[in-house]
Design a protein around this motif. Structure first.
Motif, PDB file in Angstrom:
ATOM      1  N   THR A 109     -37.055  96.130  83.618  1.00  0.00           N
ATOM      2  CA  THR A 109     -38.061  97.062  84.115  1.00  0.00           C
ATOM      3  C   THR A 109     -39.265  96.244  84.587  1.00  0.00           C
ATOM      4  O   THR A 109     -39.403  95.059  84.263  1.00  0.00           O
ATOM      5  CB  THR A 109     -38.513  98.033  83.005  1.00  0.00           C
ATOM      6  OG1 THR A 109     -39.241  97.298  82.017  1.00  0.00           O
ATOM      7  CG2 THR A 109     -37.316  98.719  82.359  1.00  0.00           C
ATOM      8  N   SER A 110     -40.167  96.881  85.317  1.00  0.00           N
ATOM      9  CA  SER A 110     -41.353  96.176  85.800  1.00  0.00           C
ATOM     10  C   SER A 110     -42.270  95.764  84.645  1.00  0.00           C
ATOM     11  O   SER A 110     -43.153  94.922  84.810  1.00  0.00           O
ATOM     12  CB  SER A 110     -42.124  97.060  86.788  1.00  0.00           C
ATOM     13  OG  SER A 110     -42.458  98.301  86.187  1.00  0.00           O
ATOM     14  N   ARG A 111     -42.030  96.322  83.451  1.00  0.00           N
ATOM     15  CA  ARG A 111     -42.787  95.930  82.266  1.00  0.00           C
ATOM     16  C   ARG A 111     -42.154  94.737  81.546  1.00  0.00           C
ATOM     17  O   ARG A 111     -42.659  94.284  80.525  1.00  0.00           O
ATOM     18  CB  ARG A 111     -42.887  97.114  81.299  1.00  0.00           C
ATOM     19  CG  ARG A 111     -43.708  98.277  81.851  1.00  0.00           C
ATOM     20  CD  ARG A 111     -43.813  99.387  80.819  1.00  0.00           C
ATOM     21  NE  ARG A 111     -44.680 100.470  81.287  1.00  0.00           N
ATOM     22  CZ  ARG A 111     -44.993 101.535  80.563  1.00  0.00           C
ATOM     23  NH1 ARG A 111     -44.496 101.654  79.327  1.00  0.00           N
ATOM     24  NH2 ARG A 111     -45.780 102.471  81.044  1.00  0.00           N
ATOM     25  N   GLY A 112     -40.994  94.281  82.054  1.00  0.00           N
ATOM     26  CA  GLY A 112     -40.354  93.121  81.463  1.00  0.00           C
ATOM     27  C   GLY A 112     -39.335  93.439  80.390  1.00  0.00           C
ATOM     28  O   GLY A 112     -38.832  92.537  79.711  1.00  0.00           O
ATOM     29  N   THR A 113     -38.977  94.715  80.218  1.00  0.00           N
ATOM     30  CA  THR A 113     -37.991  95.114  79.212  1.00  0.00           C
ATOM     31  C   THR A 113     -36.606  95.159  79.843  1.00  0.00           C
ATOM     32  O   THR A 113     -36.449  95.624  80.979  1.00  0.00           O
ATOM     33  CB  THR A 113     -38.332  96.494  78.622  1.00  0.00           C
ATOM     34  OG1 THR A 113     -39.707  96.503  78.237  1.00  0.00           O
ATOM     35  CG2 THR A 113     -37.461  96.797  77.418  1.00  0.00           C
ATOM     36  N   VAL A 114     -35.613  94.681  79.086  1.00  0.00           N
ATOM     37  CA  VAL A 114     -34.231  94.642  79.599  1.00  0.00           C
ATOM     38  C   VAL A 114     -33.353  95.515  78.709  1.00  0.00           C
ATOM     39  O   VAL A 114     -33.446  95.465  77.479  1.00  0.00           O
ATOM     40  CB  VAL A 114     -33.685  93.200  79.629  1.00  0.00           C
ATOM     41  CG1 VAL A 114     -32.273  93.172  80.190  1.00  0.00           C
ATOM     42  CG2 VAL A 114     -34.597  92.310  80.458  1.00  0.00           C
ATOM     43  N   TYR A 115     -32.498  96.324  79.342  1.00  0.00           N
ATOM     44  CA  TYR A 115     -31.559  97.184  78.621  1.00  0.00           C
ATOM     45  C   TYR A 115     -30.144  96.930  79.138  1.00  0.00           C
ATOM     46  O   TYR A 115     -29.944  96.390  80.223  1.00  0.00           O
ATOM     47  CB  TYR A 115     -31.910  98.668  78.826  1.00  0.00           C
ATOM     48  CG  TYR A 115     -33.249  99.073  78.274  1.00  0.00           C
ATOM     49  CD1 TYR A 115     -33.386  99.468  76.946  1.00  0.00           C
ATOM     50  CD2 TYR A 115     -34.380  99.064  79.097  1.00  0.00           C
ATOM     51  CE1 TYR A 115     -34.638  99.835  76.446  1.00  0.00           C
ATOM     52  CE2 TYR A 115     -35.625  99.432  78.595  1.00  0.00           C
ATOM     53  CZ  TYR A 115     -35.741  99.820  77.272  1.00  0.00           C
ATOM     54  OH  TYR A 115     -36.960 100.181  76.779  1.00  0.00           O
ATOM     55  N   LYS A 116     -29.164  97.364  78.303  1.00  0.00           N
ATOM     56  CA  LYS A 116     -27.770  97.281  78.733  1.00  0.00           C
ATOM     57  C   LYS A 116     -27.004  98.462  78.142  1.00  0.00           C
ATOM     58  O   LYS A 116     -27.257  98.874  77.004  1.00  0.00           O
ATOM     59  CB  LYS A 116     -27.134  95.970  78.275  1.00  0.00           C
ATOM     60  CG  LYS A 116     -25.716  95.764  78.825  1.00  0.00           C
ATOM     61  CD  LYS A 116     -25.184  94.375  78.514  1.00  0.00           C
ATOM     62  CE  LYS A 116     -23.812  94.173  79.134  1.00  0.00           C
ATOM     63  NZ  LYS A 116     -23.285  92.799  78.877  1.00  0.00           N
ATOM     64  N   ARG A 117     -26.094  99.004  78.915  1.00  0.00           N
ATOM     65  CA  ARG A 117     -25.287 100.134  78.466  1.00  0.00           C
ATOM     66  C   ARG A 117     -24.198  99.650  77.516  1.00  0.00           C
ATOM     67  O   ARG A 117     -23.419  98.753  77.837  1.00  0.00           O
ATOM     68  CB  ARG A 117     -24.637 100.827  79.678  1.00  0.00           C
ATOM     69  CG  ARG A 117     -23.939 102.148  79.343  1.00  0.00           C
ATOM     70  CD  ARG A 117     -24.943 103.235  79.067  1.00  0.00           C
ATOM     71  NE  ARG A 117     -24.303 104.537  78.876  1.00  0.00           N
ATOM     72  CZ  ARG A 117     -24.979 105.656  78.678  1.00  0.00           C
ATOM     73  NH1 ARG A 117     -26.301 105.631  78.648  1.00  0.00           N
ATOM     74  NH2 ARG A 117     -24.344 106.794  78.508  1.00  0.00           N
ATOM     75  N   LEU A 118     -24.163 100.262  76.328  1.00  0.00           N
ATOM     76  CA  LEU A 118     -23.143  99.951  75.329  1.00  0.00           C
ATOM     77  C   LEU A 118     -22.491 101.255  74.900  1.00  0.00           C
ATOM     78  O   LEU A 118     -23.113 102.076  74.220  1.00  0.00           O
ATOM     79  CB  LEU A 118     -23.763  99.250  74.118  1.00  0.00           C
ATOM     80  CG  LEU A 118     -24.385  97.871  74.372  1.00  0.00           C
ATOM     81  CD1 LEU A 118     -25.093  97.373  73.124  1.00  0.00           C
ATOM     82  CD2 LEU A 118     -23.309  96.880  74.799  1.00  0.00           C
ATOM     83  N   GLY A 119     -21.265 101.487  75.333  1.00  0.00           N
ATOM     84  CA  GLY A 119     -20.625 102.770  75.051  1.00  0.00           C
ATOM     85  C   GLY A 119     -21.372 103.878  75.731  1.00  0.00           C
ATOM     86  O   GLY A 119     -21.612 103.843  76.933  1.00  0.00           O
ATOM     87  N   LYS A 120     -21.799 104.889  74.945  1.00  0.00           N
ATOM     88  CA  LYS A 120     -22.538 105.999  75.556  1.00  0.00           C
ATOM     89  C   LYS A 120     -24.041 105.921  75.289  1.00  0.00           C
ATOM     90  O   LYS A 120     -24.760 106.899  75.482  1.00  0.00           O
ATOM     91  CB  LYS A 120     -21.983 107.341  75.061  1.00  0.00           C
ATOM     92  CG  LYS A 120     -22.095 107.570  73.563  1.00  0.00           C
ATOM     93  CD  LYS A 120     -21.528 108.951  73.232  1.00  0.00           C
ATOM     94  CE  LYS A 120     -21.690 109.255  71.736  1.00  0.00           C
ATOM     95  NZ  LYS A 120     -21.156 110.600  71.406  1.00  0.00           N
ATOM     96  N   ASN A 121     -24.499 104.752  74.848  1.00  0.00           N
ATOM     97  CA  ASN A 121     -25.922 104.564  74.596  1.00  0.00           C
ATOM     98  C   ASN A 121     -26.463 103.378  75.376  1.00  0.00           C
ATOM     99  O   ASN A 121     -25.730 102.452  75.721  1.00  0.00           O
ATOM    100  CB  ASN A 121     -26.180 104.340  73.095  1.00  0.00           C
ATOM    101  CG  ASN A 121     -25.839 105.566  72.268  1.00  0.00           C
ATOM    102  OD1 ASN A 121     -26.217 106.676  72.617  1.00  0.00           O
ATOM    103  ND2 ASN A 121     -25.111 105.370  71.177  1.00  0.00           N
ATOM    104  N   THR A 122     -27.769 103.412  75.655  1.00  0.00           N
ATOM    105  CA  THR A 122     -28.454 102.297  76.313  1.00  0.00           C
ATOM    106  C   THR A 122     -29.296 101.581  75.272  1.00  0.00           C
ATOM    107  O   THR A 122     -30.143 102.195  74.626  1.00  0.00           O
ATOM    108  CB  THR A 122     -29.338 102.807  77.464  1.00  0.00           C
ATOM    109  OG1 THR A 122     -28.489 103.451  78.442  1.00  0.00           O
ATOM    110  CG2 THR A 122     -30.070 101.668  78.135  1.00  0.00           C
ATOM    111  N   LYS A 123     -29.051 100.268  75.108  1.00  0.00           N
ATOM    112  CA  LYS A 123     -29.691  99.492  74.053  1.00  0.00           C
ATOM    113  C   LYS A 123     -30.526  98.358  74.654  1.00  0.00           C
ATOM    114  O   LYS A 123     -30.245  97.885  75.752  1.00  0.00           O
ATOM    115  CB  LYS A 123     -28.628  98.896  73.125  1.00  0.00           C
ATOM    116  CG  LYS A 123     -27.757  99.926  72.411  1.00  0.00           C
ATOM    117  CD  LYS A 123     -28.527 100.623  71.313  1.00  0.00           C
ATOM    118  CE  LYS A 123     -27.613 101.523  70.491  1.00  0.00           C
ATOM    119  NZ  LYS A 123     -28.346 102.200  69.401  1.00  0.00           N
TER     120      LYS A 123
END
Length: 547
Positions: A109-123
């Motif tokens: 994100t533009s705030r520097g946070t990174v996420y990844k989809r794991l199963g049916k949740n985003t972590k």
């Protein structure tokens, strides 16, 4: 897959539901959508259905701006993520389908946070877990991946020479065939040549690799051809397994296809039209699509099933993200293996490195055959082509109109086929069957109305064939409107025209009312007999005026 079926199956690794009504603060909602987008981008891609609750209840969206959502996600991601949005109406409620592609590199994100989809949740996705999605070779393209354990000894130079000869004969402007073999392969990006020596790409192995090298490095790269004596038969009577370079496989399959492709002669006035079971270019496009779009990481093979009355091509790998059976004709091309698609184009096997699905639909329907049938499975796609002549009248009609008015587009063919089967088409149905927007459908319908009056308005936003077209079909085709009513309507139209113009010709009546020459003569005769019109001049100089 139908969107209702997607919702019924619930959230998973590529599907996320988000409520619109439960998050009144739209700035907060945009941040949530951005986080989900980042998560999908760093995994396999996916879709976000906005206006759907976690339990699958459809609550819908209101007062939204699709462009604003796209730009908001774009502005809030680094590197920028290009999403696409589809507006879908279900049971009177509008939902938004945000399509997120898999990113070639890690997205934040533009705030520097990174996420990844794991199963049916985003972590949350932490730096120690980062692994770039860029494969060695070319961004996001498995077929461009460099095979480190290959060398010049894996190259079949007889295949190289065959490719050169094809380019020489098919592309008169090309000088590629004049290069030495390694330069030729390098220019096609089939090899990488550096201080470590020659290395083949996946595409290079598939086009010019030795048979034993293909089996060793990519054993799943196989095309299986099964032939059956009877339709619906489960046991095949012949099986051909091809673990050979792609062009050798294509040429072999094409030869078998041509040997089995029968001809039916259709009388067209004074000449006979030869109609093949399957148009050659349709089968070739379908085969090449399978090669360019298959998932080469899957252990399954391309399987071609040849029955007496149909051909089924089963291909490993689902449709590319954003493509389904409802938009496959018009969706922009998204080949899974771009380098393979580009090489086929360079070899002039295809006109463009695209889907070719529009060609398949147009040519099958134009020849009076049923539409190609695509079925989507979890990890595969199948295409069925049927040989039977479903509608000889439509074949004759399209052939005659093409000779007189020029070629039809795939959108026009789809719409005309629907009208032939259902007699009337609405504007919304025209957009649906042609897989285009309502505005585009309006334009197509207007063009068809102008092409010698093929279509005419039945009422607002509803269209039907003109009498001229209906009269070209057999007598068992019923008119959708009462003839007496049509003649009353035509009389009104003619009087209205002459109230604004000094005179009109019979040809003007044909264009205005959509009548054939015979029907125009009849209606003009009646209007003269009842004293509405007078005739001046003779033969081609005849004109009609209000009395």
């Amino acid at each position: 897959m139908d969107i209702k079926d997607v919702i019924a199956r619930g959230e998973n690794k590529v599907v996320e539901f988000k409520s619109w009504v439960k998050i009144p603060n739209k700035k907060e909602l945009m941040e949530i959508l951005t986080n989900e987008t980042v998560g999908f981008s760093n995994a396999e891609g996916g879709i976000i259905l906005v206006g759907v609750e976690d339990n699958g209840e459809i609550t819908g969206c209101q007062d939204y701006d699709e462009q604003s959502i796209i730009e908001s996600i774009y502005d809030r991601t680094v590197p920028k993520v290009f999403t696409d949005i589809e507006n879908i109406t279900i049971d009177g409620k509008e939902i938004l389908k945000i399509i997120v592609p898999k990113a070639p590199e890690t997205v934040a994100t533009s705030r520097g946070t990174v996420y990844k989809r794991l199963g049916k949740n985003t972590k949350p996705f932490y730096p120690g877990e980062y692994q770039s999605n860029i494969i060695q070779g070319f961004k996001g393209d498995f077929s461009a991946k460099i095979l480190k354990d290959t060398s010049e000894f894996d190259i079949d130079f007889h295949e190289v020479e065959s490719l050169k000869l094809k380019i020489k004969s098919r592309d008169k402007d090309s000088t590629l065939y004049q290069e030495d073999d390694l330069s030729f392969l390098r220019d096609l990006r089939l090899i990488e040549d550096n201080s470590d020596g020659v290395r083949l790409t996946i595409a290079g192995l598939l086009f010019v690799g030795k048979k034993e090298s293909i089996v060793r490095h990519l054993p799943q790269a196989e095309i299986i051809l099964l032939t059956y004596n009877n339709d619906g038969q489960t046991e095949y009577n012949k099986r051909l397994e091809l673990k050979v370079p792609l062009i050798s496989a294509v040429d072999r399959i094409q030869q078998i296809f041509e040997d089995r492709n029968s001809i039916q002669n259709i009388q067209m006035g004074l000449f006979k039209l030869e109609v093949y079971d399957y148009p050659t270019n349709v089968f070739q496009e379908a085969l090449l699509n399978a090669i360019a779009h298959r998932d080469y990481e899957s252990t399954s093979s391309i399987i071609i099933k040849y029955y007496p009355s149909e051909i089924i091509i089963e291909n490993p790998g689902s449709f590319p993200l954003g493509i389904d059976s409802n938009n496959i004709i018009t969706h922009p091309s998204a080949p899974r293996n771009k380098l393979i698609a580009e090489t086929l184009q360079r070899l002039k096997y295809v006109q463009r490195s695209g889907q070719g699905v529009d060609i398949i639909f147009k040519d099958m329907l134009s020849l009076g055959k049923s539409a190609p049938e695509y079925k989507l499975y979890t990890e595969a796609v199948s295409l069925t082509l049927r040989s039977s002549l479903e509608d000889i009248e439509f074949l004759r009609f399209i052939n005659k109109e093409t000779e007189e008015n020029g070629d039809f587009s795939v959108s026009e063919i789809c719409i005309l086929k629907y009208v032939k089967m259902n007699k009337i088409i609405s504007l919304s149905k025209a957009a649906e069957v042609a897989q285009i927007t309502t505005q585009s459908a309006t334009n197509v319908l207007n063009v068809l109305c102008k092409k010698k009056n093929i279509l005419q308005r039945e009422n607002r936003n509803r269209y039907m064939f003109t009498h001229r077209v209906y009269e070209s079909f057999d007598d068992n085709i019923e008119y959708t409107k009462d003839k007496d009513f049509d003649e009353i309507q035509a009389k009104t139209m003619i009087i209205d025209y002459l109230s604004k113009n000094t005179f009109m010709t019979r040809a003007d009546v044909e264009r205005l009312c959509g009548f054939s020459s015979t029907s125009s003569k009849r209606i003009l005769k009646k209007l003269r007999e009842d004293g509405t019109l007078i005739l001046e001049g003779k033969s081609r100089s005849s004109i009609y005026k209000l009395k």
